[in-house]
Design a protein around this motif. Structure first.
Motif, PDB file in Angstrom:
ATOM      1  N   ALA A 186       0.815  -1.212   0.000  1.00 52.21           N
ATOM      2  CA  ALA A 186       0.000   0.000   0.000  1.00 52.21           C
ATOM      3  C   ALA A 186       0.854   1.269   0.000  1.00 52.21           C
ATOM      4  O   ALA A 186       0.775   2.077  -0.919  1.00 52.21           O
ATOM      5  CB  ALA A 186      -0.940  -0.003   1.202  1.00 52.21           C
ATOM      6  N   ASP A 187       1.685   1.450   1.015  1.00 51.97           N
ATOM      7  CA  ASP A 187       2.464   2.688   1.127  1.00 51.97           C
ATOM      8  C   ASP A 187       3.467   2.835  -0.007  1.00 51.97           C
ATOM      9  O   ASP A 187       3.590   3.912  -0.601  1.00 51.97           O
ATOM     10  CB  ASP A 187       3.202   2.733   2.467  1.00 51.97           C
ATOM     11  N   PHE A 188       4.220   1.764  -0.305  1.00 55.40           N
ATOM     12  CA  PHE A 188       5.247   1.816  -1.348  1.00 55.40           C
ATOM     13  C   PHE A 188       4.749   1.268  -2.684  1.00 55.40           C
ATOM     14  O   PHE A 188       5.129   1.764  -3.740  1.00 55.40           O
ATOM     15  CB  PHE A 188       6.491   1.045  -0.919  1.00 55.40           C
ATOM     16  N   TYR A 281      -6.336  -1.668   3.394  1.00 58.45           N
ATOM     17  CA  TYR A 281      -5.639  -0.463   3.851  1.00 58.45           C
ATOM     18  C   TYR A 281      -6.090   0.676   2.947  1.00 58.45           C
ATOM     19  O   TYR A 281      -6.419   0.455   1.784  1.00 58.45           O
ATOM     20  CB  TYR A 281      -4.128  -0.689   3.744  1.00 58.45           C
ATOM     21  N   TYR A 282      -6.132   1.878   3.481  1.00 63.58           N
ATOM     22  CA  TYR A 282      -6.613   3.011   2.693  1.00 63.58           C
ATOM     23  C   TYR A 282      -5.523   4.054   2.499  1.00 63.58           C
ATOM     24  O   TYR A 282      -4.870   4.474   3.452  1.00 63.58           O
ATOM     25  CB  TYR A 282      -7.833   3.646   3.364  1.00 63.58           C
ATOM     26  N   ILE A 283      -5.326   4.444   1.248  1.00 62.16           N
ATOM     27  CA  ILE A 283      -4.406   5.513   0.884  1.00 62.16           C
ATOM     28  C   ILE A 283      -5.227   6.595   0.193  1.00 62.16           C
ATOM     29  O   ILE A 283      -5.760   6.386  -0.901  1.00 62.16           O
ATOM     30  CB  ILE A 283      -3.297   5.021  -0.069  1.00 62.16           C
ATOM     31  N   ASN A 284      -5.385   7.735   0.874  1.00 59.15           N
ATOM     32  CA  ASN A 284      -6.228   8.819   0.333  1.00 59.15           C
ATOM     33  C   ASN A 284      -7.601   8.302  -0.104  1.00 59.15           C
ATOM     34  O   ASN A 284      -8.088   8.566  -1.206  1.00 59.15           O
ATOM     35  CB  ASN A 284      -5.536   9.505  -0.853  1.00 59.15           C
ATOM     36  N   ASP A 285      -8.224   7.533   0.787  1.00 58.86           N
ATOM     37  CA  ASP A 285      -9.571   6.985   0.584  1.00 58.86           C
ATOM     38  C   ASP A 285      -9.635   5.913  -0.500  1.00 58.86           C
ATOM     39  O   ASP A 285     -10.721   5.456  -0.861  1.00 58.86           O
ATOM     40  CB  ASP A 285     -10.581   8.094   0.250  1.00 58.86           C
ATOM     41  N   THR A 286      -8.492   5.512  -1.042  1.00 53.08           N
ATOM     42  CA  THR A 286      -8.460   4.425  -2.016  1.00 53.08           C
ATOM     43  C   THR A 286      -8.160   3.118  -1.290  1.00 53.08           C
ATOM     44  O   THR A 286      -7.159   3.007  -0.582  1.00 53.08           O
ATOM     45  CB  THR A 286      -7.403   4.674  -3.097  1.00 53.08           C
ATOM     46  N   GLU A 287      -9.024   2.132  -1.472  1.00 49.16           N
ATOM     47  CA  GLU A 287      -8.855   0.856  -0.788  1.00 49.16           C
ATOM     48  C   GLU A 287      -7.796  -0.003  -1.478  1.00 49.16           C
ATOM     49  O   GLU A 287      -7.819  -0.169  -2.693  1.00 49.16           O
ATOM     50  CB  GLU A 287     -10.185   0.100  -0.752  1.00 49.16           C
TER      51      GLU A 287
END
Length: 357
Positions: A186-188, A281-287
Protein backbone atom coordinates in the motif's frame (compact mmCIF):
# COMPACT_ATOMS: atom_id res chain seq x y z
CA UNK A 1 12.78 2.65 31.67
CA UNK A 2 15.93 1.03 30.25
CA UNK A 3 17.75 4.37 30.27
CA UNK A 4 17.36 4.76 34.02
CA UNK A 5 18.37 1.15 34.58
CA UNK A 6 21.48 1.62 32.43
CA UNK A 7 22.36 4.83 34.25
CA UNK A 8 22.16 3.11 37.66
CA UNK A 9 23.81 -0.15 36.58
CA UNK A 10 27.25 0.76 37.84
CA UNK A 11 25.81 1.50 41.29
CA UNK A 12 24.63 -2.11 41.72
CA UNK A 13 20.99 -1.11 42.15
CA UNK A 14 19.42 -3.99 40.21
CA UNK A 15 19.61 -7.78 40.45
CA UNK A 16 20.80 -9.90 37.52
CA UNK A 17 17.68 -11.69 36.23
CA UNK A 18 19.88 -14.38 34.67
CA UNK A 19 20.23 -15.71 38.22
CA UNK A 20 16.47 -16.34 38.35
CA UNK A 21 15.46 -17.52 34.86
CA UNK A 22 14.32 -21.15 34.98
CA UNK A 23 13.79 -21.20 38.74
CA UNK A 24 10.88 -23.40 39.90
CA UNK A 25 9.93 -24.32 36.34
CA UNK A 26 9.65 -20.74 35.10
CA UNK A 27 10.70 -19.53 31.67
CA UNK A 28 14.18 -20.62 30.58
CA UNK A 29 16.75 -18.30 29.04
CA UNK A 30 16.72 -20.34 25.81
CA UNK A 31 12.94 -19.85 25.49
CA UNK A 32 13.26 -16.06 25.18
CA UNK A 33 14.09 -14.18 21.99
CA UNK A 34 17.91 -13.85 22.04
CA UNK A 35 17.92 -10.33 20.57
CA UNK A 36 15.52 -9.18 23.30
CA UNK A 37 17.83 -10.54 25.98
CA UNK A 38 20.73 -8.68 24.39
CA UNK A 39 18.70 -5.47 24.30
CA UNK A 40 17.90 -5.80 28.02
CA UNK A 41 21.47 -6.53 29.07
CA UNK A 42 23.88 -4.04 30.62
CA UNK A 43 27.49 -5.24 30.64
CA UNK A 44 26.39 -8.86 30.33
CA UNK A 45 23.86 -8.71 33.15
CA UNK A 46 20.12 -8.98 32.53
CA UNK A 47 18.98 -6.04 34.62
CA UNK A 48 15.49 -5.78 33.14
CA UNK A 49 13.09 -7.81 31.05
CA UNK A 50 9.97 -7.03 29.04
CA UNK A 51 7.23 -9.48 27.99
CA UNK A 52 6.59 -7.67 24.69
CA UNK A 53 8.51 -5.34 22.42
CA UNK A 54 8.40 -3.57 19.07
CA UNK A 55 10.92 -2.94 16.31
CA UNK A 56 11.21 0.32 14.40
CA UNK A 57 13.13 0.92 11.20
CA UNK A 58 13.23 2.89 7.97
CA UNK A 59 12.23 1.42 4.62
CA UNK A 60 12.87 2.43 1.02
CA UNK A 61 12.00 1.02 -2.37
CA UNK A 62 14.60 -1.58 -3.29
CA UNK A 63 15.23 0.14 -6.61
CA UNK A 64 16.67 3.09 -4.68
CA UNK A 65 18.32 1.29 -1.71
CA UNK A 66 19.14 -2.37 -2.23
CA UNK A 67 20.92 -3.35 0.99
CA UNK A 68 19.99 -3.54 4.65
CA UNK A 69 21.85 -1.13 6.88
CA UNK A 70 23.81 1.96 6.01
CA UNK A 71 26.09 4.54 7.55
CA UNK A 72 25.38 8.25 7.83
CA UNK A 73 27.77 8.86 4.93
CA UNK A 74 25.83 6.39 2.78
CA UNK A 75 22.51 8.04 3.65
CA UNK A 76 23.91 11.45 2.70
CA UNK A 77 25.35 10.09 -0.55
CA UNK A 78 22.00 8.50 -1.40
CA UNK A 79 20.22 11.78 -0.71
CA UNK A 80 22.69 13.67 -2.90
CA UNK A 81 21.85 11.36 -5.80
CA UNK A 82 18.06 11.32 -5.46
CA UNK A 83 16.02 12.12 -8.57
CA UNK A 84 15.00 15.77 -8.86
CA UNK A 85 11.93 16.58 -6.79
CA UNK A 86 12.29 13.58 -4.48
CA UNK A 87 12.34 14.25 -0.74
CA UNK A 88 14.23 12.25 1.88
CA UNK A 89 11.28 11.43 4.18
CA UNK A 90 7.56 11.20 3.88
CA UNK A 91 5.84 13.75 6.16
CA UNK A 92 8.95 15.24 7.82
CA UNK A 93 11.41 17.08 5.61
CA UNK A 94 12.09 20.16 7.68
CA UNK A 95 15.46 20.48 9.36
CA UNK A 96 14.26 19.97 12.94
CA UNK A 97 12.35 16.78 12.20
CA UNK A 98 15.27 15.25 10.30
CA UNK A 99 17.69 16.24 13.04
CA UNK A 100 15.65 14.53 15.75
CA UNK A 101 15.13 11.44 13.56
CA UNK A 102 18.90 11.06 13.28
CA UNK A 103 19.74 12.25 16.78
CA UNK A 104 17.29 9.96 18.57
CA UNK A 105 17.59 6.88 16.38
CA UNK A 106 21.12 6.74 14.98
CA UNK A 107 24.47 6.86 16.73
CA UNK A 108 24.47 7.14 20.50
CA UNK A 109 26.35 10.14 21.84
CA UNK A 110 26.03 9.38 25.55
CA UNK A 111 27.56 6.52 27.54
CA UNK A 112 25.64 6.62 30.85
CA UNK A 113 27.54 3.64 32.30
CA UNK A 114 30.89 5.43 32.06
CA UNK A 115 29.48 8.93 32.46
CA UNK A 116 30.83 10.27 29.16
CA UNK A 117 29.45 11.82 25.97
CA UNK A 118 30.75 12.51 22.47
CA UNK A 119 28.76 15.37 20.98
CA UNK A 120 31.99 16.89 19.66
CA UNK A 121 32.50 13.86 17.39
CA UNK A 122 32.68 14.23 13.58
CA UNK A 123 29.45 12.21 13.29
CA UNK A 124 27.40 14.70 15.32
CA UNK A 125 28.88 17.65 13.43
CA UNK A 126 28.03 15.87 10.18
CA UNK A 127 24.40 15.43 11.30
CA UNK A 128 24.15 19.15 12.05
CA UNK A 129 25.62 20.19 8.70
CA UNK A 130 23.38 17.76 6.83
CA UNK A 131 20.20 18.91 8.57
CA UNK A 132 21.04 22.56 7.88
CA UNK A 133 20.51 21.82 4.19
CA UNK A 134 16.78 21.35 4.74
CA UNK A 135 14.12 24.07 5.01
CA UNK A 136 12.53 25.43 8.14
CA UNK A 137 9.05 24.13 9.03
CA UNK A 138 7.40 27.37 7.91
CA UNK A 139 8.98 26.94 4.47
CA UNK A 140 7.39 23.49 4.07
CA UNK A 141 3.93 24.55 5.26
CA UNK A 142 3.05 27.27 7.73
CA UNK A 143 0.53 25.58 10.00
CA UNK A 144 -0.45 28.87 11.62
CA UNK A 145 -1.59 30.46 8.37
CA UNK A 146 -2.52 27.45 6.19
CA UNK A 147 -6.22 27.04 5.49
CA UNK A 148 -8.07 23.72 5.60
CA UNK A 149 -7.70 23.07 1.86
CA UNK A 150 -3.94 23.69 1.98
CA UNK A 151 -3.50 21.36 4.94
CA UNK A 152 -5.59 18.65 3.29
CA UNK A 153 -3.61 18.98 0.06
CA UNK A 154 -0.35 18.69 1.99
CA UNK A 155 -1.38 15.49 3.79
CA UNK A 156 -2.83 13.98 0.61
CA UNK A 157 0.42 14.59 -1.25
CA UNK A 158 2.46 13.09 1.58
CA UNK A 159 0.20 10.05 1.81
CA UNK A 160 1.17 8.92 -1.70
CA UNK A 161 4.73 10.31 -1.73
CA UNK A 162 6.41 6.93 -1.24
CA UNK A 163 4.36 5.19 -3.91
CA UNK A 164 4.88 7.96 -6.45
CA UNK A 165 8.64 8.27 -5.80
CA UNK A 166 8.28 11.71 -4.26
CA UNK A 167 9.89 10.54 -1.00
CA UNK A 168 12.58 7.95 -0.30
CA UNK A 169 12.10 6.84 3.29
CA UNK A 170 9.14 5.77 5.36
CA UNK A 171 8.98 4.82 9.04
CA UNK A 172 7.99 1.27 9.87
CA UNK A 173 6.92 0.28 13.36
CA UNK A 174 6.58 -3.48 13.87
CA UNK A 175 4.29 -4.42 16.70
CA UNK A 176 1.89 -6.18 14.32
CA UNK A 177 3.78 -8.23 11.71
CA UNK A 178 1.18 -7.34 9.07
CA UNK A 179 2.63 -3.84 9.00
CA UNK A 180 5.25 -5.13 6.59
CA UNK A 181 2.69 -6.21 3.98
CA UNK A 182 0.77 -2.94 4.36
CA UNK A 183 3.93 -0.96 3.73
CA UNK A 184 5.01 -3.18 0.83
CA UNK A 185 1.68 -3.28 -1.01
CA UNK A 186 0.00 0.00 0.00
CA UNK A 187 2.46 2.69 1.13
CA UNK A 188 5.25 1.82 -1.35
CA UNK A 189 3.47 -0.40 -3.87
CA UNK A 190 6.79 -2.02 -4.76
CA UNK A 191 9.57 -4.21 -3.36
CA UNK A 192 11.07 -2.61 -0.26
CA UNK A 193 14.32 -2.83 1.66
CA UNK A 194 14.37 -2.47 5.44
CA UNK A 195 17.39 -0.22 5.47
CA UNK A 196 17.16 0.97 9.07
CA UNK A 197 18.47 4.11 10.70
CA UNK A 198 22.04 5.09 9.78
CA UNK A 199 24.53 3.72 12.30
CA UNK A 200 28.25 3.17 12.58
CA UNK A 201 27.86 -0.64 12.50
CA UNK A 202 25.22 -0.84 9.76
CA UNK A 203 22.48 -2.44 11.88
CA UNK A 204 19.82 0.24 12.14
CA UNK A 205 16.75 -1.62 13.43
CA UNK A 206 15.77 -0.57 16.94
CA UNK A 207 13.94 -2.44 19.70
CA UNK A 208 11.35 -0.60 21.74
CA UNK A 209 10.86 -2.13 25.19
CA UNK A 210 7.23 -2.15 26.26
CA UNK A 211 7.36 -2.78 30.01
CA UNK A 212 10.68 -2.99 31.80
CA UNK A 213 10.53 -5.25 34.84
CA UNK A 214 13.50 -5.11 37.19
CA UNK A 215 14.29 -6.18 40.76
CA UNK A 216 16.26 -3.99 43.12
CA UNK A 217 18.99 -5.60 45.16
CA UNK A 218 17.50 -4.04 48.30
CA UNK A 219 14.21 -5.94 47.84
CA UNK A 220 13.43 -8.06 50.94
CA UNK A 221 12.00 -10.86 48.76
CA UNK A 222 13.58 -10.95 45.33
CA UNK A 223 12.25 -14.48 44.67
CA UNK A 224 8.65 -13.29 45.07
CA UNK A 225 9.36 -10.37 42.74
CA UNK A 226 10.71 -12.75 40.13
CA UNK A 227 7.66 -15.04 40.40
CA UNK A 228 5.48 -12.04 39.59
CA UNK A 229 7.63 -11.18 36.54
CA UNK A 230 7.64 -14.81 35.38
CA UNK A 231 3.84 -14.83 35.09
CA UNK A 232 4.12 -12.55 32.03
CA UNK A 233 6.33 -15.10 30.27
CA UNK A 234 3.96 -18.03 30.61
CA UNK A 235 2.98 -19.56 27.24
CA UNK A 236 -0.74 -18.94 27.82
CA UNK A 237 -0.14 -15.24 28.47
CA UNK A 238 2.32 -14.78 25.61
CA UNK A 239 -0.13 -16.20 23.05
CA UNK A 240 -3.22 -14.37 24.37
CA UNK A 241 -4.03 -11.57 21.91
CA UNK A 242 -6.22 -9.97 24.54
CA UNK A 243 -3.09 -8.98 26.46
CA UNK A 244 -0.22 -9.17 23.99
CA UNK A 245 -0.44 -6.43 21.37
CA UNK A 246 3.22 -6.32 20.40
CA UNK A 247 5.94 -8.83 19.56
CA UNK A 248 6.01 -11.53 22.26
CA UNK A 249 9.19 -12.33 24.16
CA UNK A 250 8.83 -16.11 23.87
CA UNK A 251 10.37 -17.69 20.77
CA UNK A 252 7.43 -20.07 20.39
CA UNK A 253 4.85 -17.27 20.52
CA UNK A 254 6.89 -15.23 18.04
CA UNK A 255 7.10 -18.14 15.60
CA UNK A 256 3.33 -18.56 15.84
CA UNK A 257 2.82 -14.86 15.18
CA UNK A 258 5.05 -15.06 12.12
CA UNK A 259 3.19 -18.10 10.78
CA UNK A 260 -0.11 -16.22 11.15
CA UNK A 261 1.11 -13.63 8.62
CA UNK A 262 0.77 -16.28 5.90
CA UNK A 263 -2.88 -16.95 6.82
CA UNK A 264 -5.97 -14.75 6.60
CA UNK A 265 -6.30 -12.39 9.59
CA UNK A 266 -9.02 -13.30 12.08
CA UNK A 267 -10.86 -12.33 15.21
CA UNK A 268 -12.36 -14.60 17.88
CA UNK A 269 -16.10 -14.65 18.30
CA UNK A 270 -17.97 -15.21 21.57
CA UNK A 271 -17.49 -18.95 21.17
CA UNK A 272 -13.75 -18.60 20.71
CA UNK A 273 -14.01 -19.53 17.04
CA UNK A 274 -11.79 -17.84 14.45
CA UNK A 275 -13.62 -15.52 12.05
CA UNK A 276 -11.40 -14.57 9.12
CA UNK A 277 -11.53 -11.32 7.17
CA UNK A 278 -9.69 -9.60 4.33
CA UNK A 279 -6.98 -7.13 5.28
CA UNK A 280 -7.49 -3.78 3.56
CA UNK A 281 -5.64 -0.46 3.85
CA UNK A 282 -6.61 3.01 2.69
CA UNK A 283 -4.41 5.51 0.88
CA UNK A 284 -6.23 8.82 0.33
CA UNK A 285 -9.57 6.99 0.58
CA UNK A 286 -8.46 4.43 -2.02
CA UNK A 287 -8.85 0.86 -0.79
CA UNK A 288 -5.84 -1.43 -1.19
CA UNK A 289 -6.23 -5.15 -0.53
CA UNK A 290 -3.29 -6.51 1.47
CA UNK A 291 -2.24 -10.08 0.67
CA UNK A 292 -0.87 -12.51 3.22
CA UNK A 293 2.89 -12.88 3.34
CA UNK A 294 4.60 -15.51 1.25
CA UNK A 295 6.97 -17.96 2.92
CA UNK A 296 9.91 -15.96 1.56
CA UNK A 297 8.54 -12.68 2.90
CA UNK A 298 7.73 -14.29 6.24
CA UNK A 299 11.29 -15.62 6.59
CA UNK A 300 12.83 -12.30 5.57
CA UNK A 301 10.83 -10.38 8.16
CA UNK A 302 11.45 -13.09 10.78
CA UNK A 303 15.22 -12.82 10.38
CA UNK A 304 15.11 -9.03 10.31
CA UNK A 305 13.23 -8.84 13.62
CA UNK A 306 15.79 -11.19 15.19
CA UNK A 307 18.64 -8.98 13.94
CA UNK A 308 17.45 -6.02 16.02
CA UNK A 309 19.16 -5.82 19.39
CA UNK A 310 19.78 -2.14 20.10
CA UNK A 311 17.12 -0.21 21.97
CA UNK A 312 15.49 3.03 20.95
CA UNK A 313 15.35 4.00 24.61
CA UNK A 314 18.42 6.23 24.49
CA UNK A 315 19.63 7.99 27.61
CA UNK A 316 18.49 11.55 27.05
CA UNK A 317 17.20 13.20 30.20
CA UNK A 318 14.98 16.25 30.02
CA UNK A 319 17.95 18.43 30.95
CA UNK A 320 20.05 16.99 28.13
CA UNK A 321 17.25 17.43 25.61
CA UNK A 322 16.78 21.04 26.70
CA UNK A 323 20.48 21.76 26.15
CA UNK A 324 20.56 20.07 22.75
CA UNK A 325 17.39 21.83 21.61
CA UNK A 326 18.62 25.24 22.75
CA UNK A 327 21.99 24.94 21.04
CA UNK A 328 20.63 23.37 17.84
CA UNK A 329 18.05 26.13 17.50
CA UNK A 330 20.87 28.68 17.74
CA UNK A 331 22.76 26.75 15.04
CA UNK A 332 19.78 26.70 12.69
CA UNK A 333 19.45 30.47 13.14
CA UNK A 334 23.05 30.88 11.98
CA UNK A 335 24.40 32.02 15.35
CA UNK A 336 27.12 29.33 15.50
CA UNK A 337 28.88 26.89 13.20
CA UNK A 338 28.19 23.17 13.46
CA UNK A 339 31.51 22.57 15.22
CA UNK A 340 30.92 25.43 17.68
CA UNK A 341 27.47 24.02 18.41
CA UNK A 342 28.84 20.53 18.95
CA UNK A 343 31.56 21.83 21.28
CA UNK A 344 29.03 23.85 23.29
CA UNK A 345 26.70 20.85 23.69
CA UNK A 346 29.67 18.65 24.64
CA UNK A 347 30.81 21.09 27.33
CA UNK A 348 27.36 21.50 28.86
CA UNK A 349 26.16 17.88 28.65
CA UNK A 350 29.42 16.30 29.82
CA UNK A 351 29.02 18.07 33.17
CA UNK A 352 25.47 16.76 33.57
CA UNK A 353 26.33 13.19 32.57
CA UNK A 354 29.35 12.98 34.87
CA UNK A 355 27.27 14.27 37.81
CA UNK A 356 24.47 11.76 37.14
CA UNK A 357 26.65 8.70 36.58
Amino acid sequence: NKSIITQLASKGVFADLYDYLGADGTVQKDDIMPNLLEACEVDGQLLCLTPTFSVSTLAAKSKFVDKEGWSLDELIETYNNLPEGMELFRYSNERESIFYQLFNNSMSFIDPVNGTCSFDSPEFVKILDFCARFPDQSEVIDWETANEDEMQAYWSDQEIALKEDKALLGDLYFYDMRQYARARYADFGDDITLVGYPTDDGNGALIGLNQCFAITNTSPDKEACYKFIAMFFDESYQTDTQYVYQIPALKSAFESMMDDTMEDPYWLDDNGEKQTYEDVYYINDTEVKIPNLTQEERDYLHDYILSASKTSDNYFSEDVNDIVNEEVQAFFKGQRTAQETADMIQNRVSILVSEQS
